[in-house]
Scaffold this active site. Structure first.
Site, PDB file in Angstrom:
ATOM      1  N   THR A  13      44.316  40.744  47.004  1.00  0.00           N
ATOM      2  CA  THR A  13      44.627  40.459  45.808  1.00  0.00           C
ATOM      3  C   THR A  13      43.448  39.313  45.005  1.00  0.00           C
ATOM      4  OG1 THR A  13      46.905  40.746  45.116  1.00  0.00           O
ATOM      5  CG2 THR A  13      46.296  39.754  43.636  1.00  0.00           C
TER       6      THR A  13
ATOM      7  N   HIS B 179      40.359  41.093  45.195  1.00  0.00           N
ATOM      8  CA  HIS B 179      39.894  42.077  44.046  1.00  0.00           C
ATOM      9  C   HIS B 179      39.205  40.740  43.546  1.00  0.00           C
ATOM     10  CE1 HIS B 179      41.460  45.722  45.259  1.00  0.00           C
ATOM     11  NE2 HIS B 179      42.167  44.650  44.947  1.00  0.00           N
TER      12      HIS B 179
END
Ligand code: ZN
Length: 340
Positions: A40, A43
């Site tokens: 995450t 990203h």
């Protein structure tokens, strides 16, 4: 304090000196002893479409953490200064239907550390008391921050019984590797693992996969050869790649189960009749950790001999966060831990 921050709506992160956090009522201040990088975070680092919709800079990243409580605000009763704790990254509301019926992991109002509020890529973080998880001192500091990530895999593997069962894990990134280690400790009979990275296949073998192979080079039908033609009891999809998703449905036995954890980057078309209905399988979507059942089981798995040390491949000072994200991007790593 030093903090790694998404300062503006552009790719990359910055190391900055920012004000120390101040705890609100019911919160503690955690001195970070270790914090780990997650997909995450990658990203958000790269600033892809998802991150642009989800993150509102400035934001201190980081949701996998372990540290020592150095201050407690008014109203805190269950932890105290000096306690060593990890953190459940989902701060749930406690009021919605899901929270009130034992399903707080899918709370409709949850806030995530390092996404919706400042996180752990820093020297200190403010943390609601409710997410503090006291951690047994025998778990080493550099592994203790991995519990949040490990918890996803514990949840995925132990959604149903695995003892004596054959398991397929597709995708040997950190959550796939954790899943293999958990399944092994929980008594799985045979564990198959697939990935296209030889580096990660080798890690899979080290943490307990019996047969780890690249499905682009070796025929996956070896799974049928080694399961009397039946396929596996449980297929755990940890990559999000459509090819792997279909592989799970193909190689799970009739009346088996498929666990979907890896997040596809686009819609995936399924042959619902043949991949699911006529096989009579169960499909579980897995997100987060069951609160706090998963955390209790995770502690128990450590006591049962769970060894995740091989999955921690790199430890860096906080200042070298760019190097950590380069490693994740390359795929030549397991978990990357940063020490402030
Ligand atoms: Zn809720």
């Amino acid at each position: 304090m030093k903090a790694v921050i998404k300062a503006a709506a552009v790719p990359g992160l910055e190391l900055r000196t920012v004000a120390d956090p101040v705890p609100a009522e019911g919160e503690v201040i955690l001195k970070i002893l270790s914090t780990s990088l997650c997909g995450t975070d990658s990203h958000i680092y790269q600033w892809d479409n998802w991150a642009q919709q989800r993150i509102h800079p400035p934001r201190i990243l980081g949701h996998e953490m372990y540290g020592e409580i150095v201050a407690v605000a008014k109203g805190v009763t269950t932890v105290q200064v000096g306690d060593r704790v990890a953190a459940e990254s989902h701060v749930t509301c406690g009021k919605c239907f899901q929270c009130r019926t034992g399903n707080a992991h899918v709370c409709k109002n949850y806030k995530i550390m390092g996404i919706d509020r400042d996180g752990s890529f820093a020297e200190y973080v403010a943390l609601p008391e409710q997410v503090c998880w006291k951690t047994a001192p025998e778990i080493p500091s550099d592994l203790a921050c991995l519990q949040e990530s490990l918890g996803n895999s514990v949840h995925a593997v132990l959604t149903e019984d695995v003892t004596g069962h054959t398991i397929l894990v597709t995708g040997c990134g950190p959550t796939g590797l954790f899943a293999i280690a958990v399944a092994r400790t929980a008594g799985a009979a045979t564990i198959f693992a697939t990935d296209i990275s030889e580096y990660r296949l080798e890690l899979a073998r080290r943490v307990g996969a019996d047969l780890a192979f690249n499905p682009q080079k070796a025929d996956p039908s070896v799974i049928l050869d080694q399961t009397s033609g039946e396929g596996v009891d449980a297929a755990l999809e940890m990559s999000g790649h459509p090819t792997s998703i279909h592989m799970c449905f193909k190689y799970v036995k009739n009346a088996g189960r498929v666990v979907l954890f890896g997040i596809p980057s686009a819609n995936v078309a399924l042959d619902v009749a043949n991949e699911i209905i006529f096989k009579g399988i169960r499909v579980h979507g897995i997100t987060g950790r069951r609160l706090f059942e998963t955390w209790y089981r995770l502690g128990g798995l450590f006591r049962a001999g769970l060894d995740i040390r091989p999955i921690l491949t790199h430890t860096l000072p906080l200042e070298e966060f760019d190097k950590g994200f380069d490693l994740i991007h390359s795929g030549q790593c397991g978990k990357v831990v940063m020490i402030p």
